[in-house]
Design a protein around this motif. Structure first.
Motif, PDB file in Angstrom:
ATOM      1  N   LEU A   1      -6.976   4.994  15.414  1.00 24.84           N
ATOM      2  CA  LEU A   1      -7.793   6.194  15.149  1.00 24.84           C
ATOM      3  C   LEU A   1      -9.243   5.974  15.719  1.00 24.84           C
ATOM      4  N   GLN A   2      -9.738   4.967  15.639  1.00 26.02           N
ATOM      5  CA  GLN A   2     -11.005   4.369  16.390  1.00 26.02           C
ATOM      6  C   GLN A   2     -10.984   4.893  17.788  1.00 26.02           C
TER       7      GLN A   2
ATOM      8  N   LEU B   1      -2.329  -1.682   8.700  1.00 22.46           N
ATOM      9  CA  LEU B   1      -3.433  -0.968   8.210  1.00 22.46           C
ATOM     10  C   LEU B   1      -4.692  -0.988   9.383  1.00 22.46           C
TER      11      LEU B   1
ATOM     12  N   LEU C   1      -2.765   5.611   2.334  1.00 23.79           N
ATOM     13  CA  LEU C   1      -2.548   5.481   3.449  1.00 23.79           C
ATOM     14  C   LEU C   1      -3.204   6.907   4.195  1.00 23.79           C
TER      15      LEU C   1
ATOM     16  N   PHE D   1     -10.789   8.642  18.586  1.00 23.96           N
ATOM     17  CA  PHE D   1     -12.218   9.019  18.321  1.00 23.96           C
ATOM     18  C   PHE D   1     -13.221   8.839  19.440  1.00 23.96           C
TER      19      PHE D   1
ATOM     20  N   PHE E   1     -15.041  10.888  11.892  1.00 19.29           N
ATOM     21  CA  PHE E   1     -15.016  11.328  13.161  1.00 19.29           C
ATOM     22  C   PHE E   1     -15.546  12.779  13.281  1.00 19.29           C
TER      23      PHE E   1
ATOM     24  N   LEU F   1      -7.024   6.894   3.884  1.00 23.26           N
ATOM     25  CA  LEU F   1      -7.743   6.423   4.627  1.00 23.26           C
ATOM     26  C   LEU F   1      -7.815   7.187   6.116  1.00 23.26           C
TER      27      LEU F   1
ATOM     28  N   LEU G   1      -3.810   0.882  12.629  1.00 27.07           N
ATOM     29  CA  LEU G   1      -3.979   2.448  12.299  1.00 27.07           C
ATOM     30  C   LEU G   1      -5.259   2.721  12.315  1.00 27.07           C
ATOM     31  N   ARG G   2      -6.133   1.998  11.793  1.00 23.02           N
ATOM     32  CA  ARG G   2      -7.595   2.009  12.058  1.00 23.02           C
ATOM     33  C   ARG G   2      -8.058   1.868  13.328  1.00 23.02           C
TER      34      ARG G   2
ATOM     35  N   LEU H   1     -11.184   8.665   7.548  1.00 20.66           N
ATOM     36  CA  LEU H   1     -11.651   8.535   9.048  1.00 20.66           C
ATOM     37  C   LEU H   1     -11.908   9.697   9.591  1.00 20.66           C
TER      38      LEU H   1
ATOM     39  N   MET I   1       2.759  -1.755   2.711  1.00 22.98           N
ATOM     40  CA  MET I   1       2.241  -1.864   4.004  1.00 22.98           C
ATOM     41  C   MET I   1       1.202  -3.071   4.111  1.00 22.98           C
TER      42      MET I   1
ATOM     43  N   HIS J   1     -12.570  11.007  22.565  1.00 21.96           N
ATOM     44  CA  HIS J   1     -12.934  12.117  22.371  1.00 21.96           C
ATOM     45  C   HIS J   1     -14.621  12.115  22.574  1.00 21.96           C
ATOM     46  N   ILE J   2     -15.187  11.322  21.930  1.00 26.53           N
ATOM     47  CA  ILE J   2     -16.658  11.240  21.973  1.00 26.53           C
ATOM     48  C   ILE J   2     -17.032  10.990  23.429  1.00 26.53           C
TER      49      ILE J   2
ATOM     50  N   MET K   1       0.884  -1.210   0.028  1.00 31.64           N
ATOM     51  CA  MET K   1      -0.030  -0.077   0.174  1.00 31.64           C
ATOM     52  C   MET K   1       0.971   1.191  -0.043  1.00 31.64           C
ATOM     53  N   GLN K   2       0.677   2.039  -0.779  1.00 28.25           N
ATOM     54  CA  GLN K   2       1.352   3.463  -1.047  1.00 28.25           C
ATOM     55  C   GLN K   2       0.846   4.508   0.222  1.00 28.25           C
TER      56      GLN K   2
ATOM     57  N   PHE L   1     -22.771  15.459  17.253  1.00 32.62           N
ATOM     58  CA  PHE L   1     -23.184  15.649  18.753  1.00 32.62           C
ATOM     59  C   PHE L   1     -23.226  17.043  19.166  1.00 32.62           C
TER      60      PHE L   1
ATOM     61  N   ILE M   1     -18.718  14.139  15.754  1.00 33.47           N
ATOM     62  CA  ILE M   1     -18.516  15.008  16.800  1.00 33.47           C
ATOM     63  C   ILE M   1     -19.527  16.361  16.396  1.00 33.47           C
TER      64      ILE M   1
END
Lengths: 122, 122
Positions: B13-14, B6, A6, B17, A17, A9, B9-10, A13, B1, B20-21, A1-2, A24, A21
């Motif tokens: 990030l989750q 991957l 990334l 997030f 998010f 993605l 990373l996901r 994401l 990668m 924060h929520i 993957m380049q 909310f 927010i």
């Protein structure tokens, strides 16, 4: 993957998010009548781990109306940071609802009702 | 990668997030006195794009106390979904604050103050 994939993605994401927010935050504004903003991350989290929250009321008789609260690191307590606005206009309310009864909800709900009644004579 | 990277990373990030929520949600609870939950995504966003928000008050004289609001797709309006609880206990308040004055903040602030006064005799 380049790397660009990334980055794509990550961006996607972050957009998801941000949209959550934002939803909310809009819900809070519509339901409780206050814009809720956390101070920018660097400024909002002090070395003690407290966060700074700024509330701007939907209804107010003063353009300067805003409330700054610090939330403890444990996320169990909030404390008002006194300002010229609260000292001049809400001395009794601070003493009653916050100092005596430790109730931020009563303090903010009382302000909401006072401004509502002023606007509507209801 | 690799795919695992991957996924890492996901996941990271989750987590950021979710934290924060969660902080935003705790702030709402401490400041406004209500637990704010969006109904699970599949159920919360109908085909018309409205979201369902469930509020549970910190202080109440009824274990059944909760308020269900729908937020419009435009995020400009909220509407209470009547329940047995609101029909039995808050008929006048619904008529006054929501039907007549279209003010969810006044409706919720009024409920907060009533429960606060009941608890504290203040």
């Amino acid at each position: 993957m380049q790397v660009t994939e990334l980055e794509k993605l990550r961006t996607r994401l972050q957009q998801v998010f941000a949209s959550h927010i934002s939803k909310f935050r809009e819900a809070c504004y519509l339901l409780f009548g206050y814009r809720v903003e956390f101070a920018a991350e660097a400024a909002s989290v002090s070395s003690s781990g407290t966060s700074t929250i700024i509330l701007k009321p939907q209804r107010s008789d003063s353009k300067r109306a805003e409330f700054i609260f610090k939330m403890s690191k444990s996320q169990k307590e909030v404390h008002l940071t006194p300002s010229d606005f609260t000292r001049q206009h809400l001395k009794t309310e601070v003493q009653t609802f916050l100092d005596r009864y430790k109730s931020a909800p009563a303090f903010l709900a009382n302000y909401t009702m006072e401004m509502f009644q002023k606007d509507t004579q209801c």
